[in-house]
Design a protein around this motif. Sequence first.
Motif, PDB file in Angstrom:
ATOM      1  N   SER A 171      -0.155   2.478  -9.731  1.00  0.00           N
ATOM      2  CA  SER A 171      -1.114   3.057 -10.888  1.00  0.00           C
ATOM      3  C   SER A 171      -1.590   4.211 -10.460  1.00  0.00           C
ATOM      4  O   SER A 171      -1.695   5.084  -9.800  1.00  0.00           O
ATOM      5  N   PHE A 172      -1.067   5.256 -11.636  1.00  0.00           N
ATOM      6  CA  PHE A 172      -1.787   6.822 -11.541  1.00  0.00           C
ATOM      7  C   PHE A 172      -3.128   6.465 -11.134  1.00  0.00           C
ATOM      8  O   PHE A 172      -4.087   7.573 -10.887  1.00  0.00           O
ATOM      9  N   ALA A 173      -3.616   5.725 -12.138  1.00  0.00           N
ATOM     10  CA  ALA A 173      -5.763   5.998 -11.408  1.00  0.00           C
ATOM     11  C   ALA A 173      -5.464   5.342 -10.247  1.00  0.00           C
ATOM     12  O   ALA A 173      -7.214   5.264  -9.877  1.00  0.00           O
ATOM     13  N   ARG A 174      -4.824   4.633  -9.337  1.00  0.00           N
ATOM     14  CA  ARG A 174      -5.456   4.504  -8.011  1.00  0.00           C
ATOM     15  C   ARG A 174      -5.293   6.261  -7.399  1.00  0.00           C
ATOM     16  O   ARG A 174      -4.052   6.602  -7.283  1.00  0.00           O
ATOM     17  N   SER A 177      -7.675   4.614  -3.054  1.00  0.00           N
ATOM     18  CA  SER A 177      -7.208   3.372  -2.697  1.00  0.00           C
ATOM     19  C   SER A 177      -5.822   2.876  -3.272  1.00  0.00           C
ATOM     20  O   SER A 177      -6.189   2.212  -4.125  1.00  0.00           O
ATOM     21  N   LEU A 178      -5.457   1.811  -2.343  1.00  0.00           N
ATOM     22  CA  LEU A 178      -4.062   0.511  -3.412  1.00  0.00           C
ATOM     23  C   LEU A 178      -5.099  -0.278  -4.142  1.00  0.00           C
ATOM     24  O   LEU A 178      -6.166  -1.099  -3.674  1.00  0.00           O
ATOM     25  N   SER A 179      -4.145  -0.634  -5.072  1.00  0.00           N
ATOM     26  CA  SER A 179      -4.399  -2.143  -6.108  1.00  0.00           C
ATOM     27  C   SER A 179      -4.286  -2.987  -5.115  1.00  0.00           C
ATOM     28  O   SER A 179      -3.684  -2.929  -4.006  1.00  0.00           O
ATOM     29  N   LEU A 180      -5.001  -4.209  -5.465  1.00  0.00           N
ATOM     30  CA  LEU A 180      -4.776  -5.402  -4.999  1.00  0.00           C
ATOM     31  C   LEU A 180      -3.425  -5.933  -5.033  1.00  0.00           C
ATOM     32  O   LEU A 180      -2.514  -6.767  -4.160  1.00  0.00           O
ATOM     33  N   GLN A 198      -3.303  12.686  -1.749  1.00  0.00           N
ATOM     34  CA  GLN A 198      -4.847  11.642  -0.161  1.00  0.00           C
ATOM     35  C   GLN A 198      -4.554  10.395   0.259  1.00  0.00           C
ATOM     36  O   GLN A 198      -4.606   9.940   0.427  1.00  0.00           O
ATOM     37  N   LEU A 199      -3.353   9.608  -0.904  1.00  0.00           N
ATOM     38  CA  LEU A 199      -3.718   8.131  -0.834  1.00  0.00           C
ATOM     39  C   LEU A 199      -2.306   7.739   0.598  1.00  0.00           C
ATOM     40  O   LEU A 199      -1.938   6.851   0.485  1.00  0.00           O
ATOM     41  N   GLN A 200      -0.995   8.859  -0.610  1.00  0.00           N
ATOM     42  CA  GLN A 200      -0.222   8.480   0.557  1.00  0.00           C
ATOM     43  C   GLN A 200      -0.423   9.068   2.286  1.00  0.00           C
ATOM     44  O   GLN A 200       0.758   8.749   3.358  1.00  0.00           O
ATOM     45  N   GLU A 201      -1.501  10.142   2.354  1.00  0.00           N
ATOM     46  CA  GLU A 201      -1.541  10.315   4.005  1.00  0.00           C
ATOM     47  C   GLU A 201      -2.254   9.402   4.751  1.00  0.00           C
ATOM     48  O   GLU A 201      -2.926   9.085   5.454  1.00  0.00           O
ATOM     49  N   LYS A 202      -3.494   8.525   3.373  1.00  0.00           N
ATOM     50  CA  LYS A 202      -3.546   6.939   4.133  1.00  0.00           C
ATOM     51  C   LYS A 202      -2.905   5.943   4.630  1.00  0.00           C
ATOM     52  O   LYS A 202      -3.768   5.676   5.210  1.00  0.00           O
ATOM     53  N   ALA A 206       4.606   5.046   2.672  1.00  0.00           N
ATOM     54  CA  ALA A 206       4.418   5.452   1.404  1.00  0.00           C
ATOM     55  C   ALA A 206       4.977   6.920   1.096  1.00  0.00           C
ATOM     56  O   ALA A 206       4.956   7.471   2.135  1.00  0.00           O
ATOM     57  N   GLU A 207       5.612   6.226  -0.457  1.00  0.00           N
ATOM     58  CA  GLU A 207       6.015   8.064  -0.567  1.00  0.00           C
ATOM     59  C   GLU A 207       5.087   8.626  -1.473  1.00  0.00           C
ATOM     60  O   GLU A 207       4.609   7.975  -2.043  1.00  0.00           O
ATOM     61  N   PHE A 208       5.521  10.131  -1.884  1.00  0.00           N
ATOM     62  CA  PHE A 208       4.494  11.069  -2.478  1.00  0.00           C
ATOM     63  C   PHE A 208       5.492  11.586  -2.978  1.00  0.00           C
ATOM     64  O   PHE A 208       6.377  12.515  -2.522  1.00  0.00           O
ATOM     65  N   HIS A 209       5.769  11.919  -4.452  1.00  0.00           N
ATOM     66  CA  HIS A 209       6.842  12.614  -5.429  1.00  0.00           C
ATOM     67  C   HIS A 209       6.581  13.473  -6.767  1.00  0.00           C
ATOM     68  O   HIS A 209       6.646  14.021  -7.159  1.00  0.00           O
ATOM     69  N   GLY A 210       4.938  13.816  -6.518  1.00  0.00           N
ATOM     70  CA  GLY A 210       4.035  14.816  -7.103  1.00  0.00           C
ATOM     71  C   GLY A 210       3.917  12.930  -8.450  1.00  0.00           C
ATOM     72  O   GLY A 210       3.466  11.860  -8.504  1.00  0.00           O
TER      73      GLY A 210
END
Length: 213
Positions: A171-174, A177-180, A198-202, A206-210
């Motif tokens: 979700s955009f809101a996360r 940290s990841l959701s459950l 920053q979530l992808q770096e943690k 995981a992938e980050f495409h903007g």
Amino acid sequence: MFLLILALAVFVIYRISCTLPNRKHAVTPAKTKSLAVFLGSGGHTSEALALISALDFNRYSPRTYVISEGDSFSAQKTCELESSKETTTCPAQYTLLTIPRARRVHQSLVTTPPTALYSLLLCIYYITFARTSFADVLILNGPGTCFVLCIAVYVNKFFGLAAPRVIYIESFARVESLSLSGKLLFPFVDRFIVQWQQLQEKEKGAEFHGLLV
């Protein structure tokens, strides 16, 4: 008897290890793919439909929208999206599939296992027996019932049956940290996409495409 149980346990572990996703495995793109997406109601539905609306509906067809029982909001928004996309060259080819909720709002933990099991069995039925092919790709973005859908997919994989590739989009809101649901599904999905760098770096893998929505 002990050796039989041991052999069975080894076989189960082996099959599970074989079905775990290999995210480095390249997939040859097909001209068209059937698509299924789970709509988790409320904000989850809005995000999922925003993602789907950007797709080429001629390429991703037919489409199956999986909603939880009693979720009239998701059903309404799905019909609105499909109507807005329908043209003479791109007729609406979609199905609304309703499944029981794995856990209802405010449901006690004691009564959750039976409802979750019932939801799982229905998901297995729809994915395995109800049609020739459920979908080539299944998109999930939460909440909890999507975990049951993922398990149903893995039942097919375990027995070597046709199963969709599973993509989880956090979700955009996360932001931090990841959701459950994300934490539970991370090891099992073929692609795991987050919307904040920053979530992808943690989260390795995981992938980050903007921002997608």
